[in-house]
Design a protein around this motif. Structure first.
Motif, PDB file in Angstrom:
ATOM      1  N   UNK A  98       0.804  -1.227   0.000  1.00 46.57           N
ATOM      2  CA  UNK A  98       0.000   0.000   0.000  1.00 46.57           C
ATOM      3  C   UNK A  98       0.835   1.274   0.000  1.00 46.57           C
ATOM      4  N   UNK A  99       1.940   1.271   0.755  1.00 45.81           N
ATOM      5  CA  UNK A  99       2.787   2.466   0.810  1.00 45.81           C
ATOM      6  C   UNK A  99       3.331   2.836  -0.553  1.00 45.81           C
ATOM      7  N   UNK A 100       3.799   1.843  -1.279  1.00 46.60           N
ATOM      8  CA  UNK A 100       4.306   2.079  -2.636  1.00 46.60           C
ATOM      9  C   UNK A 100       3.174   2.540  -3.549  1.00 46.60           C
ATOM     10  N   UNK A 101       1.993   1.934  -3.377  1.00 48.61           N
ATOM     11  CA  UNK A 101       0.843   2.345  -4.179  1.00 48.61           C
ATOM     12  C   UNK A 101       0.473   3.795  -3.949  1.00 48.61           C
ATOM     13  N   UNK A 102       0.450   4.203  -2.685  1.00 44.81           N
ATOM     14  CA  UNK A 102       0.139   5.603  -2.365  1.00 44.81           C
ATOM     15  C   UNK A 102       1.201   6.544  -2.902  1.00 44.81           C
ATOM     16  N   UNK A 103       2.466   6.148  -2.781  1.00 43.00           N
ATOM     17  CA  UNK A 103       3.558   6.991  -3.293  1.00 43.00           C
ATOM     18  C   UNK A 103       3.466   7.121  -4.813  1.00 43.00           C
ATOM     19  N   UNK A 104       3.207   6.004  -5.481  1.00 43.35           N
ATOM     20  CA  UNK A 104       3.096   6.021  -6.940  1.00 43.35           C
ATOM     21  C   UNK A 104       1.935   6.908  -7.380  1.00 43.35           C
ATOM     22  N   UNK A 105       0.786   6.732  -6.750  1.00 42.42           N
ATOM     23  CA  UNK A 105      -0.378   7.549  -7.090  1.00 42.42           C
ATOM     24  C   UNK A 105      -0.121   9.022  -6.785  1.00 42.42           C
ATOM     25  N   UNK A 106       0.500   9.282  -5.645  1.00 44.25           N
ATOM     26  CA  UNK A 106       0.799  10.666  -5.271  1.00 44.25           C
ATOM     27  C   UNK A 106       1.757  11.333  -6.239  1.00 44.25           C
ATOM     28  N   UNK A 107       2.782  10.601  -6.652  1.00 44.57           N
ATOM     29  CA  UNK A 107       3.726  11.168  -7.615  1.00 44.57           C
ATOM     30  C   UNK A 107       3.051  11.476  -8.944  1.00 44.57           C
ATOM     31  N   UNK A 108       2.205  10.562  -9.416  1.00 45.22           N
ATOM     32  CA  UNK A 108       1.494  10.831 -10.663  1.00 45.22           C
ATOM     33  C   UNK A 108       0.574  12.037 -10.509  1.00 45.22           C
ATOM     34  N   UNK A 109      -0.126  12.114  -9.382  1.00 45.59           N
ATOM     35  CA  UNK A 109      -1.059  13.220  -9.158  1.00 45.59           C
ATOM     36  C   UNK A 109      -0.351  14.566  -9.125  1.00 45.59           C
ATOM     37  N   UNK A 110       0.914  14.578  -8.697  1.00 49.12           N
ATOM     38  CA  UNK A 110       1.672  15.833  -8.598  1.00 49.12           C
ATOM     39  C   UNK A 110       2.545  16.110  -9.814  1.00 49.12           C
ATOM     40  N   UNK A 111       2.619  15.179 -10.731  1.00 49.14           N
ATOM     41  CA  UNK A 111       3.450  15.343 -11.924  1.00 49.14           C
ATOM     42  C   UNK A 111       2.872  16.461 -12.796  1.00 49.14           C
ATOM     43  N   UNK A 112       3.651  17.498 -13.075  1.00 51.95           N
ATOM     44  CA  UNK A 112       3.113  18.637 -13.840  1.00 51.95           C
ATOM     45  C   UNK A 112       2.486  18.251 -15.175  1.00 51.95           C
ATOM     46  N   UNK A 113       3.066  17.305 -15.887  1.00 51.62           N
ATOM     47  CA  UNK A 113       2.497  16.922 -17.183  1.00 51.62           C
ATOM     48  C   UNK A 113       1.129  16.255 -16.999  1.00 51.62           C
ATOM     49  N   UNK A 114       0.936  15.537 -15.901  1.00 48.85           N
ATOM     50  CA  UNK A 114      -0.363  14.919 -15.626  1.00 48.85           C
ATOM     51  C   UNK A 114      -1.388  15.985 -15.233  1.00 48.85           C
ATOM     52  N   UNK A 115      -0.960  16.932 -14.439  1.00 50.75           N
ATOM     53  CA  UNK A 115      -1.854  18.027 -14.041  1.00 50.75           C
ATOM     54  C   UNK A 115      -2.266  18.826 -15.274  1.00 50.75           C
ATOM     55  N   UNK A 116      -1.298  19.180 -16.119  1.00 56.52           N
ATOM     56  CA  UNK A 116      -1.604  19.938 -17.334  1.00 56.52           C
ATOM     57  C   UNK A 116      -2.508  19.128 -18.261  1.00 56.52           C
ATOM     58  N   UNK A 117      -2.209  17.833 -18.399  1.00 50.48           N
ATOM     59  CA  UNK A 117      -3.015  16.980 -19.264  1.00 50.48           C
ATOM     60  C   UNK A 117      -4.447  16.848 -18.795  1.00 50.48           C
ATOM     61  N   UNK A 118      -4.667  17.039 -17.512  1.00 52.55           N
ATOM     62  CA  UNK A 118      -6.022  16.962 -16.960  1.00 52.55           C
ATOM     63  C   UNK A 118      -6.841  18.206 -17.265  1.00 52.55           C
ATOM     64  N   UNK A 119      -6.222  19.194 -17.851  1.00 54.18           N
ATOM     65  CA  UNK A 119      -6.910  20.456 -18.133  1.00 54.18           C
ATOM     66  C   UNK A 119      -7.382  20.590 -19.575  1.00 54.18           C
ATOM     67  N   UNK A 120      -6.978  19.671 -20.460  1.00 59.45           N
ATOM     68  CA  UNK A 120      -7.294  19.813 -21.880  1.00 59.45           C
ATOM     69  C   UNK A 120      -7.812  18.500 -22.450  1.00 59.45           C
ATOM     70  N   UNK A 121      -8.787  18.577 -23.330  1.00 64.05           N
ATOM     71  CA  UNK A 121      -9.390  17.394 -23.941  1.00 64.05           C
ATOM     72  C   UNK A 121      -8.490  16.868 -25.053  1.00 64.05           C
ATOM     73  N   UNK A 122      -7.553  16.008 -24.685  1.00 64.04           N
ATOM     74  CA  UNK A 122      -6.649  15.367 -25.648  1.00 64.04           C
ATOM     75  C   UNK A 122      -6.548  13.883 -25.314  1.00 64.04           C
ATOM     76  N   UNK A 123      -5.907  13.127 -26.171  1.00 65.37           N
ATOM     77  CA  UNK A 123      -5.815  11.671 -26.020  1.00 65.37           C
ATOM     78  C   UNK A 123      -4.739  11.228 -25.034  1.00 65.37           C
ATOM     79  N   UNK A 124      -3.900  12.125 -24.562  1.00 62.94           N
ATOM     80  CA  UNK A 124      -2.730  11.723 -23.779  1.00 62.94           C
ATOM     81  C   UNK A 124      -3.066  10.981 -22.492  1.00 62.94           C
ATOM     82  N   UNK A 125      -4.007  11.464 -21.717  1.00 67.03           N
ATOM     83  CA  UNK A 125      -4.340  10.784 -20.468  1.00 67.03           C
ATOM     84  C   UNK A 125      -5.065   9.467 -20.710  1.00 67.03           C
ATOM     85  N   UNK A 126      -5.857   9.404 -21.760  1.00 65.37           N
ATOM     86  CA  UNK A 126      -6.559   8.164 -22.050  1.00 65.37           C
ATOM     87  C   UNK A 126      -5.566   7.067 -22.419  1.00 65.37           C
TER      88      UNK A 126
END
Length: 186
Positions: A98-126
């Motif tokens: 679980x600790x690794x899972x939370x760290x992995x999810x947290x890192x993705x959630x804070x990754x600037x490219x993931x945050x930016x990708x969540x703001x625009x309707x493009x295929x990248x996050x899918x």
């Protein structure tokens, strides 16, 4: 909207479902995201959230309606981005608990490219979501020590193939998953 967002809207405009023409007439990327976006917009239209009109000039005269089209696409991205964070949690947990899972999810959630990708309707996050789901199923197929997992292996391979196909149907670069899928089947 961002140029990539407009590309997908032009793809939607190119199709004519009433005449069973689902060809987006754009193949720099495959069409999975285009179809998901179209289905989401149609659902939003049926729910009264947006008004779909086949006349682009109408949207220029009704800016608020145009903005709602973008809002629906960007809301779709938030859902896809949130799901990808959850799948990354599952991947991390599979590796080291679980600790690794939370760290992995947290890192993705804070990754600037993931945050930016969540703001625009493009295929990248899918494509990221589908690739992560494929990777999870491949890991399940590789993980054979426990007896119950032996019975699940063919289904993991089947699901890995499904997610890999959807990923490739979203962005051609996801074809990089194919050698891993083949290795999982050996």
């Amino acid at each position: 909207g961002m140029p990539d967002e407009m590309t997908y809207l032009y793809c939607l405009r190119a199709m004519d479902p009433g005449r069973l023409d689902f060809n987006p007439k754009y193949f720099n990327n495959p069409s999975a995201f285009v179809y998901l976006y179209a289905a989401t917009l149609k659902a939003a239209d049926l729910a009264g959230v947006v008004q779909l009109v086949p006349d682009e000039a109408w949207y220029h005269a009704h800016r608020a309606a145009w903005a709602r089209i973008f809002l629906v696409g960007r809301s779709l991205q938030v859902v896809i981005g949130t799901l990808s964070i959850y799948v990354f949690f599952l991947l991390g947990r599979r590796f080291a608990g679980d600790g690794c899972g939370l760290a992995t999810a947290g890192l993705l959630a804070l990754l600037p490219v993931h945050i930016a990708g969540s703001h625009y309707a493009t295929a990248n996050l899918l494509v990221l979501l589908f690739m992560a789901l494929a990777a999870r199923e491949m890991l399940l197929a590789f993980d054979l020590p426990a007896e119950p997992e032996l019975a699940a292996r063919p289904f993991s391979l089947l699901r890995a193939g499904l997610w890999t196909g959807l990923a490739i149907g979203t962005k051609y670069s996801a074809g990089a998953l194919v050698p891993f899928l083949l290795a999982a089947e050996i």
